[in-house]
Every structure is written in C-alpha cells, then in structure tokens.
Design a protein around this motif. Structure first.
Motif, PDB file in Angstrom:
ATOM      1  N   VAL A   1      -3.415   6.102 -12.992  1.00  0.00           N
ATOM      2  CA  VAL A   1      -2.888   4.959 -12.714  1.00  0.00           C
ATOM      3  C   VAL A   1      -1.396   4.452 -12.256  1.00  0.00           C
ATOM      4  O   VAL A   1      -1.168   3.699 -11.685  1.00  0.00           O
ATOM      5  N   THR A   2      -0.514   5.112 -13.051  1.00  0.00           N
ATOM      6  CA  THR A   2       0.826   5.140 -12.819  1.00  0.00           C
ATOM      7  C   THR A   2       1.278   5.349 -11.511  1.00  0.00           C
ATOM      8  O   THR A   2       2.561   5.104 -10.874  1.00  0.00           O
ATOM      9  N   LYS A   3       0.623   6.174 -10.548  1.00  0.00           N
ATOM     10  CA  LYS A   3       0.588   6.546  -9.337  1.00  0.00           C
ATOM     11  C   LYS A   3       0.405   5.627  -8.363  1.00  0.00           C
ATOM     12  O   LYS A   3       0.790   5.531  -6.908  1.00  0.00           O
ATOM     13  N   PHE A   4      -0.411   4.524  -8.739  1.00  0.00           N
ATOM     14  CA  PHE A   4      -0.804   3.385  -7.658  1.00  0.00           C
ATOM     15  C   PHE A   4       0.413   2.391  -7.822  1.00  0.00           C
ATOM     16  O   PHE A   4       0.583   1.727  -8.732  1.00  0.00           O
ATOM     17  N   LYS A   5       0.900   2.044  -6.538  1.00  0.00           N
ATOM     18  CA  LYS A   5       1.708   1.041  -6.405  1.00  0.00           C
ATOM     19  C   LYS A   5       1.324  -0.099  -5.658  1.00  0.00           C
ATOM     20  O   LYS A   5       0.623  -0.138  -4.624  1.00  0.00           O
ATOM     21  N   SER A   6       1.415  -1.353  -6.556  1.00  0.00           N
ATOM     22  CA  SER A   6       0.666  -2.582  -6.022  1.00  0.00           C
ATOM     23  C   SER A   6       1.461  -3.230  -5.062  1.00  0.00           C
ATOM     24  O   SER A   6       2.793  -3.420  -5.103  1.00  0.00           O
ATOM     25  N   SER A   7       0.756  -3.833  -3.816  1.00  0.00           N
ATOM     26  CA  SER A   7       1.624  -4.621  -3.043  1.00  0.00           C
ATOM     27  C   SER A   7       2.013  -5.952  -3.628  1.00  0.00           C
ATOM     28  O   SER A   7       3.270  -6.862  -3.260  1.00  0.00           O
ATOM     29  N   TYR A   8       1.377  -6.369  -4.335  1.00  0.00           N
ATOM     30  CA  TYR A   8       1.706  -7.894  -5.050  1.00  0.00           C
ATOM     31  C   TYR A   8       2.834  -7.474  -5.986  1.00  0.00           C
ATOM     32  O   TYR A   8       3.984  -8.225  -6.021  1.00  0.00           O
ATOM     33  N   ASP A   9       2.900  -6.377  -6.586  1.00  0.00           N
ATOM     34  CA  ASP A   9       4.062  -6.027  -7.461  1.00  0.00           C
ATOM     35  C   ASP A   9       5.445  -6.034  -6.878  1.00  0.00           C
ATOM     36  O   ASP A   9       6.473  -6.343  -7.259  1.00  0.00           O
ATOM     37  N   PHE A  10       5.163  -5.295  -5.560  1.00  0.00           N
ATOM     38  CA  PHE A  10       6.511  -5.344  -4.758  1.00  0.00           C
ATOM     39  C   PHE A  10       6.795  -6.486  -4.100  1.00  0.00           C
ATOM     40  O   PHE A  10       8.355  -6.425  -3.975  1.00  0.00           O
ATOM     41  N   GLY A  11       6.077  -7.362  -3.999  1.00  0.00           N
ATOM     42  CA  GLY A  11       6.537  -8.727  -3.532  1.00  0.00           C
ATOM     43  C   GLY A  11       6.073  -9.239  -2.161  1.00  0.00           C
ATOM     44  O   GLY A  11       6.242 -10.222  -1.556  1.00  0.00           O
ATOM     45  N   CYS A  12       4.895  -8.538  -1.642  1.00  0.00           N
ATOM     46  CA  CYS A  12       4.008  -8.774  -0.788  1.00  0.00           C
ATOM     47  C   CYS A  12       3.463 -10.484  -1.006  1.00  0.00           C
ATOM     48  O   CYS A  12       3.028 -10.657  -2.100  1.00  0.00           O
TER      49      CYS A  12
ATOM     50  N   ALA B   1      -0.241   3.812  -2.029  1.00  0.00           N
ATOM     51  CA  ALA B   1       0.160   2.210  -1.619  1.00  0.00           C
ATOM     52  C   ALA B   1      -1.392   1.690  -2.063  1.00  0.00           C
ATOM     53  O   ALA B   1      -2.412   1.972  -1.112  1.00  0.00           O
ATOM     54  N   TYR B   2      -1.257   0.731  -2.748  1.00  0.00           N
ATOM     55  CA  TYR B   2      -2.698  -0.059  -3.167  1.00  0.00           C
ATOM     56  C   TYR B   2      -2.362  -1.494  -2.810  1.00  0.00           C
ATOM     57  O   TYR B   2      -1.513  -2.262  -3.146  1.00  0.00           O
ATOM     58  N   PHE B   3      -3.237  -2.131  -1.892  1.00  0.00           N
ATOM     59  CA  PHE B   3      -2.971  -3.355  -1.406  1.00  0.00           C
ATOM     60  C   PHE B   3      -3.906  -4.285  -2.169  1.00  0.00           C
ATOM     61  O   PHE B   3      -5.338  -3.871  -2.017  1.00  0.00           O
ATOM     62  N   ASP B   4      -3.433  -5.027  -3.127  1.00  0.00           N
ATOM     63  CA  ASP B   4      -4.228  -6.030  -3.640  1.00  0.00           C
ATOM     64  C   ASP B   4      -5.056  -6.972  -2.677  1.00  0.00           C
ATOM     65  O   ASP B   4      -4.701  -7.273  -1.685  1.00  0.00           O
ATOM     66  N   HIS B   5      -6.202  -7.361  -3.117  1.00  0.00           N
ATOM     67  CA  HIS B   5      -6.980  -8.233  -2.107  1.00  0.00           C
ATOM     68  C   HIS B   5      -6.277  -9.626  -1.995  1.00  0.00           C
ATOM     69  O   HIS B   5      -5.847 -10.161  -2.692  1.00  0.00           O
ATOM     70  N   GLY B   6      -6.383  -9.547  -0.648  1.00  0.00           N
ATOM     71  CA  GLY B   6      -5.328 -10.930  -0.055  1.00  0.00           C
ATOM     72  C   GLY B   6      -5.413 -11.176   1.018  1.00  0.00           C
ATOM     73  O   GLY B   6      -6.193 -10.319   2.090  1.00  0.00           O
ATOM     74  N   ALA B   7      -4.730 -11.834   2.103  1.00  0.00           N
ATOM     75  CA  ALA B   7      -4.762 -11.686   3.562  1.00  0.00           C
ATOM     76  C   ALA B   7      -3.228 -11.675   3.776  1.00  0.00           C
ATOM     77  O   ALA B   7      -2.481 -12.557   3.232  1.00  0.00           O
ATOM     78  N   TYR B   8      -2.723 -10.735   4.318  1.00  0.00           N
ATOM     79  CA  TYR B   8      -1.433 -10.449   4.704  1.00  0.00           C
ATOM     80  C   TYR B   8      -1.038 -10.583   6.437  1.00  0.00           C
ATOM     81  O   TYR B   8      -1.737 -10.072   6.986  1.00  0.00           O
ATOM     82  N   VAL B   9      -0.182 -11.660   6.587  1.00  0.00           N
ATOM     83  CA  VAL B   9      -0.038 -12.075   7.989  1.00  0.00           C
ATOM     84  C   VAL B   9       0.959 -11.087   8.588  1.00  0.00           C
ATOM     85  O   VAL B   9       2.105 -10.859   8.161  1.00  0.00           O
ATOM     86  N   ILE B  10       0.567 -10.727   9.716  1.00  0.00           N
ATOM     87  CA  ILE B  10       1.449  -9.616  10.502  1.00  0.00           C
ATOM     88  C   ILE B  10       1.686  -9.881  11.816  1.00  0.00           C
ATOM     89  O   ILE B  10       0.713 -10.343  12.589  1.00  0.00           O
TER      90      ILE B  10
END
Length: 854
Positions: free
Chosen positions: A480-491, A518-527
């Motif tokens: 699990v330590t290898k999975f990096k969260s988009s929310y933890d990063f600041g998205c 790269a692990y994207f937590d469930h959410g809606a990311y505006v691009i």
C-alpha cells in the motif's frame, strides 16, 4: 497496401458514371449470391436427422479428486491454486479512504464499506446474509424504484473468510463487490439456500419484473471471490451469481464450486445465470462442477480466459445476438457448449470461439443450425483455432449426428452466411467498369483461416500462436505504501475548482520507476487544459473517479474548429508502460473542441500498455450540465443541434504510433437521464467516437461506443488491428437532425462525407467505417439502429438507417459474426451496397457469419 479506388474504371469519367448508376434504390440493386470464392466451395447443409438423443459415456471415470489445484490449460489462473492467493495483505484493504460523491445530495455519504464493519463474521458458521445486505444498501442507495443513479457509488469489500449466506445479496446500482485478491473470500450457500443467486445483480419481482431495466443495468463489478454451492441439494436450481447486466460491468477472478455430477443426473446448479441484458465482459473465471457452468443469455458479451472442470454442460447458450468466447478451456465435462435451444428455430444469434481447448469432454458443441433451420442466419457459429483433445465429436446435432469430427485442431469453421468481396468487371449502360462485388452462400463447413500478422499473436510459451490478451491489473503484490493519493497530493476533486495544474503535477510527482502507482480518490476533477500522462504511469481509480473536461470560456476545449487534446498519453513515437484502470472521462457542459483522449504510446513490449474498465461517459448525469432539464429530446418538430447540448469533438484517438490493449471500454454519449427523477431521453451531440489510425498492433476486447454523430468506430489509414465484440448504437435523435448538421465532415480527420447518400436515413452514425486500412480483424459486432427520430417503427421494415458498415479503399478485411439491427444495407464497399439485411435474417438482428475482403 490498401486498394486504390482510381483503378476501377478505364477513365475517371466512366468511374463517375458507373458510380451514379450504382447508387440506385437498394431494392433495385442486383446482388450476386453465387459461390463463396475464398471459403472453398459451399457444402450442402444437412438437415438434422430424426432419432433419439445420443448421450455420451458417463464421466465418473474421468473425475479426479475434488481438489483446488489449477486445472490443465488455465494459464492465467496459477495464483488461485491452493489457498486461492498469496495471503499477503491486499492494498485495497489498507489504503486511506477519502473519496467522495461530489455531485450527490448527501455530504456524509460513505463510498467505502467493509462488510465486517456491518457485523459480518466470515467464520463459516454464522449466517451473514443480513450483515452483507446492510453493507450493500447503506446510505439510501439506488435500488427498487430508483432506475439509476450516479450519485451513490459503493465499494463493498470482503476480507478473507467464509461468509455463509441463506438469502441473496443484492447489488445496488453503481456497486463494486471486491474481495481480497490475495486470499479469496468464500461466499458459501447454507443447505437451505433456494434463490436465484448468492449475489443478485437484478432482483426479480412478481410477474417477471425487475428492480432495474436490464438493458440499463450498468456500472457493476464483482471480483476476487469463491462462490460455493456444495452444501445445497444439487437438484435445486440455485446459482452462484445472477448476472443480468448491461455495459460497464465485469466479473473477474472468481471460482465457482458446485456439486460434481454426471450428465443426466438432474443436477440443477449453475455457476453464473445470465438471462438478459446488454453487456458486458467476463474474464479469469473457473467453474467446477454443476449441471451448467455458465447459463448465457444477453444481447452481446465478450468472455475470455474461462475454465470449466467437470461440469455436466460447461456453457448453455440460451439466447443472444453476438458473443465472443476467447481462450475457453473445458476439461472433463459432458458437453462443452450447447447452443441448440429453440431447435429448428435457433434462439442463439451468433457465437465466436477463438483460441480455445476442449479436453476429455464427451461432446464439443451441440447445434441446431441446419438446412431446415430458420431464420437464415440463426445459430451462426465461428470457430477460430479451437482444439478438441480427446473430445469427439467437435460439432454435432442434438440427436448425435456428427457435423465435424473431434480429436482435431479446428483452425476455422463457419456455419451461417458467408460473403467474399472482390474486384469485378461489369457493364453498366454499355460502359465497362471495375468495382466491388461479392459471392455469398449459406455454409456449414471447415474453411480457410486468414493469416493473422505475427504482431497480433503470442510468440512463445503455452499460448504461442494465440491472439495476445491481457488481464486487468489489480496490483495484488504491490504494498500500500506504493500507492500515492491524489487527495493527499492536494488535488481538489470537488467538481468545481480547476484541477488541471494539480492533476498534472500529481502525475509528474509519482515515482513510477520505483514502483509507485497514481491513485485517484473518487471525486470529480475539473480539467481546462491538456494533461500529459507520463510514459511509465500506472493509474488506478477508486470506483471510476470523474475527469471533467470543461469547455467553458478560458479553457482549451470550447472551439470545434480548433480541437485540443484533453488527456495525451505519450508523444508520437514514444514507448512506455502506461496502465489505466477504473477511470471515467466526462465533459463539464459543452466541450465541442475536446479530444477527450489521444493515445500515441506504444508498449515497450507487446501488450505492455493499455486501459481496462476505463470509460467515456458524456452527459446524462449530475455535474455534466447535459441533462434532461436542458437537453430533453424534441422529436415533434424539425430542429438543429442545440449548442448548449454539444459534447466533445472526439472521444478517443489512437494515433499512428499507438499500440495497446483495450479491455471493457465504453464510450457512451448518454441517450437518457440517469440522475434527475424523470429519467427521460435526451439529445446530446458528440462529434465522433473512436478513431483508430494506428499502424498496429492494437487489441480491443469488449468495447462499446454509442450515439456519436459521425461515427462510433472509424478505422482509418490503419493496419494490424484486432477487435473482439464491438457494439454501437446510432444516435437516437437522427435524422432530426442528421449527422452533418452539427459536426461537419473534416477530411483532415478522415471523417465520412456521406456523399453516397440520397435517402434521409443515410447520413446517420456509422457503426463501423474502415478507410484505407489493411489487416483488420473483428470477431463479433453488434451495430444497432433502433430509431429514426426516436420512432422505433422503422424496425418493422428494417429501414431505420441505410448503411452502418462502410469499407473504403481497404483490403485484408475480416469481419466475423457481424450483426446489425434496423439497417437496410449491412455492408457497403466503396459506396456499392454488397450485403443486404433481407438475405441475412436472424432472431432479432441480421447476421453475417463472415464478410471478408481479402
């Protein structure tokens, strides 16, 4: 090289004159139904002789101990041996859960739920039915009376253990049931269990009604389980899973254990009971025992890497339009496949079996297709590289009469209508012309196998010579330590604020070389501007997080005359190892200049890069702004396209240098509302579906692109492309307006120009267009046109659409199990109608077993 259309007449002016006369009304066309030149001479189709059913020998002497070892030929199943996994911690159970349903109405809604938090014991003794039901339903989720909802997603996680079940566990809308992939949980029926399935994807009500409309029962996953029925009386009709589903659904990495019996013993147990729907994708399943392993009935499906051991009947095909079975391994069964349902009026539309092995089995395939069977194409069957080992016969009638002997490798066998197109010389109004024509016949025989490019095939190991395939990665062995969260990063992921810079920086920050994901937590990311995905990225979504491509002022995606890429994978000529799983790409309002994804990357080795369970969902849901409150259908008056209901320029572009595996991908332009309570039909205008310009190899398994304006599938200037079942639907509002009224045809994008059209039903969504391409292989297609301006009455006369498959300036084209609905001309070649629906009727669709243009 693709064919050049300039060589077909002695002079250009003669070509134009001939083409003019070739565009007469379809009912006035003259079709050549002669012998099929490249399929050898058509053999007479025998009638099924009268007589008693001949049954095979009892199989008891072939049955070994009921152990859990991986059976012979199950090359992808080694990790399930012994205790069903390594037993090491599975990252899914450990990662921090912070995903949110941002377009929902309940701010406290919980997506992730562990069944043990709801009281499930998993001790092999306690009845866990009630606790499991609570885990799936918690939070006011979409169930009975809901129809659909994208605002209440749920991941229901099962740790290792044995969960006793006396009542079905119902899958609510938008649910993923996920077990521990490193130590598969067992869902075990109590002795008194008597229901349609341990897991039920669409609960039945009295009088045959269901919780959900089966064709719209989308967004489901079940993976990493053992379903055990061995405590139940085998004469009771119970099933492991009731799987009545539609698109964006999957079963993966599952073992079904039923009571082992013998043919004729009355064993009623089934691993999977699939009775209806419009799916779908299955992979990596093992069926042990039971009266029937897989009971199959659905419009279309792709199934790969399935193993059947000691089933009375491995696969019972109750009905369908088109199924592809790839890498099917049947061991020690009574019958491998029974597709005889309906007798002389076969209920099976069409089946393809490819790269499969049937071993120590009494009967290979039972069919009822014969000289007496009707409609013409019902019971279509294609075998491609199917080995019958100690299995004889390979194909027979129900009464035992042999059609194809067994104990042989069947390289290619076809029963159904076969067409071979060729360049012909003909006279039109005293002019000598050259143009496409076709020989056709109704056949039931071994035929020549087309040569496949080696680039598409496995080159070593036990699957050498088979078409390459690849299972969806689950990263079971990654800590699990290898999975990096988009929310933890600041998205943000809030569906409102611009996340472009956050997402790009997050993807760039992950150390892929060190095994990070790269692990994207469930959410809606505006691009709002282009995102470039690094060449070695591994991207995993938490139950389909939403990438919202915004076309409003200030973004790159508002101008259809200047289209820009939203997500770019690699630069032209790059090689890498990108893997994308469980993601969804949408627009946030109109984005008519958005190329939703451009894929340039080739793998560092064949199949090293790809997408699995990744989808494009355009409109119809909260947050999209393309919903029934502003894009409602308007069939009662003539109209153009509303600019407030434009979607994207193009969903997916596989460029010249792209090479990848695609599996279970859906490009859906919404035809109806999913979240607002009316659930009405809507008009959303998306330019194009899938454009493939790759020089190969590309492998596409179980895809569907629906309701774009110009085309759903466009294979242009491409070569060495393999497709399993593809599925298409013409935009429902057409021809009000038609294809060209909102997104003009652009030659620079290899768009169809519809110059052959003279009927109002012609300029409509092409299901499949093949332009200037070679070595294109399609094993199963369902291309449907159900309406003309929302009026389904056109189905009665099969004139909802004039054309749906167009082959232009191409060669080495092989289309197997081609099914169309509502289309007058199934295939045109260089604007000449060659395959009429009237000659190829089936149960509901019209079917051609093979169309080839060598």
């Amino acid at each position: 090289m693709a064919r050049s259309s300039s060589a077909r007449c002695w002079a250009a002016v003669i070509l134009l004159i001939c083409a003019y006369y070739a565009r007469a009304e379809p009912t006035q066309q003259t079709f050549d139904f002669g012998s099929v030149s490249d399929l050898s001479h058509a053999l007479p189709i025998p009638s099924e002789p009268e007589g008693d059913l001949i049954t095979g020998p009892q199989l008891e002497d072939l049955y070994g101990p009921d152990d859990m070892e991986s059976p012979v030929h199950t090359f992808g199943h080694e990790k399930r041996a012994g205790n069903y996994g390594s037993g090491t911690p599975y990252w899914v159970s450990q990662i921090k859960r912070q995903g949110k349903a941002v377009y929902g109405v309940n701010a406290s809604y919980v997506i992730w739920r562990n069944v043990k938090d709801y009281g499930a014991k998993g001790d092999g003794v306690t009845d866990d039915s009630y606790a499991l039901g609570n885990a799936t339903s918690d939070g006011g989720r979409c169930g009975l009376g809901c129809d659909s909802s994208m605002t209440t997603p749920a991941i229901v996680y099962f740790p290792a253990g044995t969960y006793m079940v006396s009542q079905p566990v119902i899958l609510y809308y938008y649910t993923a049931m996920v077990g521990d992939a490193n130590n598969l949980p067992v869902i075990k029926a109590t002795p008194e269990f008597d229901a349609i399935g341990l897991f039920d994807a669409n609960k039945y009500l009295p009088y045959g009604f269901n919780w959900f409309q089966n064709q719209n029962n989308m967004w489901r996953q079940i993976r990493n389980f053992v379903f055990d029925l061995t405590l139940v009386d085998p004469n009771r009709g119970v099933h492991g899973i009731h799987w009545q589903v539609a698109q964006a659904t999957s079963l993966q990495n599952i073992v079904f254990n039923c009571v082992v019996g013998t043919p004729g013993d009355g064993n009623q147990q089934q691993g999977v009971f699939m009775d209806n729907g419009s799916g779908g994708h299955l992979e990596d399943l093992i069926f042990n025992g039971g009266g029937i392993g897989l009971f199959a009935g659905n419009q279309q499906f792709t199934m790969r890497n399935l193993t059947f051991n000691r089933c009375n009947t491995a696969i019972f095909q109750n009905w369908n339009w088109v199924f592809m079975y790839k890498s099917i391994f049947v061991n020690n069964c009574g019958t491998a496949v029974d597709m005889s349902q309906g007798g002389d009026v076969p209920a099976t539309g069409s089946l393809v079996f490819q790269d499969s092995v049937f071993t120590n089995t009494d009967i290979g395939i039972i069919t009822s297709f014969s000289g007496n069977s009707t409609p013409t194409s019902a019971g279509t069957l294609v075998l491609d590289n199917v080995n019958f080992i100690n299995t004889d016969p390979a194909v027979q009638y129900k009464n035992g009469t042999v059609i194809i002997p067994g104990n042989q490798l069947v390289r290619s066998y076809v029963q159904g209508k076969a067409y071979t197109a060729y360049e012909s010389m003909y006279t039109e109004n005293n002019l000598t012309c050259y143009g496409p024509a076709a020989n056709s016949a109704r056949i039931q025989q071994l035929v020549g196998q087309p040569t496949k490019p080696t680039s598409l095939l496995v080159t070593g190991g036990p699957r050498a010579g088979m078409v390459l395939e690849r299972t969806k990665p689950q990263y079971e062995g990654v800590p699990v330590t290898k999975f990096k969260s988009s929310y933890d990063f600041g998205c943000y992921g809030d569906g409102v604020r611009d996340d472009t810079a956050n997402v790009q920086n997050f993807l760039n920050s992950v150390n892929y070389a060190n095994g990070e994901i790269a692990y994207f937590d469930h959410g809606a990311y505006v691009i709002r501007h282009t995102i470039t995905i690094p060449n070695t990225a591994k991207i995993v979504g938490e139950l389909w997080p939403l990438m919202m491509v915004d076309g409003s002022a200030g973004s790159d995606f508002g101008d259809m005359n200047n289209p820009k890429v939203a997500f770019r994978v690699g630069q032209p000529g790059d090689k890498g190892t990108v893997e994308i799983t469980d993601m969804v790409f949408q627009t946030l309002g109109p984005a008519p200049g958005a190329i939703m994804m451009e894929w340039n990357l080739a793998g560092t080795s064949p199949g090293a890069t790809g997408m699995w369970d990744t989808h494009w969902r355009i409109g119809g849901g909260n947050g999209t702004q393309l919903q029934s409150n502003n894009c409602a259908k308007q069939p009662n008056f003539a109209h153009g396209a509303s600019k407030t209901c434009y979607a994207a320029f193009l969903l997916l572009h596989l460029t010249k240098t792209a090479s990848l595996v695609m599996s279970n991908n859906w490009g859906w332009v919404a035809d109806h509302e999913m979240d607002l309570p009316d659930h009405n039909q809507i008009d959303v205008y998306n330019g194009r579906g899938l454009l493939v310009e790759s020089q190969g190899p590309v492998w596409i398994y179980g895809s569907s692109f629906e309701h774009s304006q110009l085309y759903n599938y466009n294979i242009a200037n491409a070569k060495e492309i393999y497709m399993g079942v593809i599925q298409s639907e013409t935009a429902y509002m057409q021809n009000n307006p038609n294809s060209l009224s909102n997104y003009p045809s652009l030659a620079g994008w290899s768009d169809p120009d519809f110059t052959q059209c003279y009927l109002p039903t012609c300029p409509k969504t092409f299901g499949l267009r093949i332009f200037n391409s070679t070595y294109i292989y399609n094993y199963g297609a369902g291309l449907y046109s159900f309406f003309n301006n929302y009026d389904g009455g056109c189905l009665l006369t099969t004139n909802c659409q004039q054309y749906t498959v167009s082959v232009e300036q191409s060669e080495a084209i092989y289309l197997y199990a081609l099914n169309t609905v509502g289309t007058a001309i199934m295939v045109e070649v260089d604007q000449v109608a060659l395959v009429p629906e009237a000659a190829n009727g089936n149960t509901f669709a019209d079917t051609v077993a093979i169309f080839e243009y060598p």
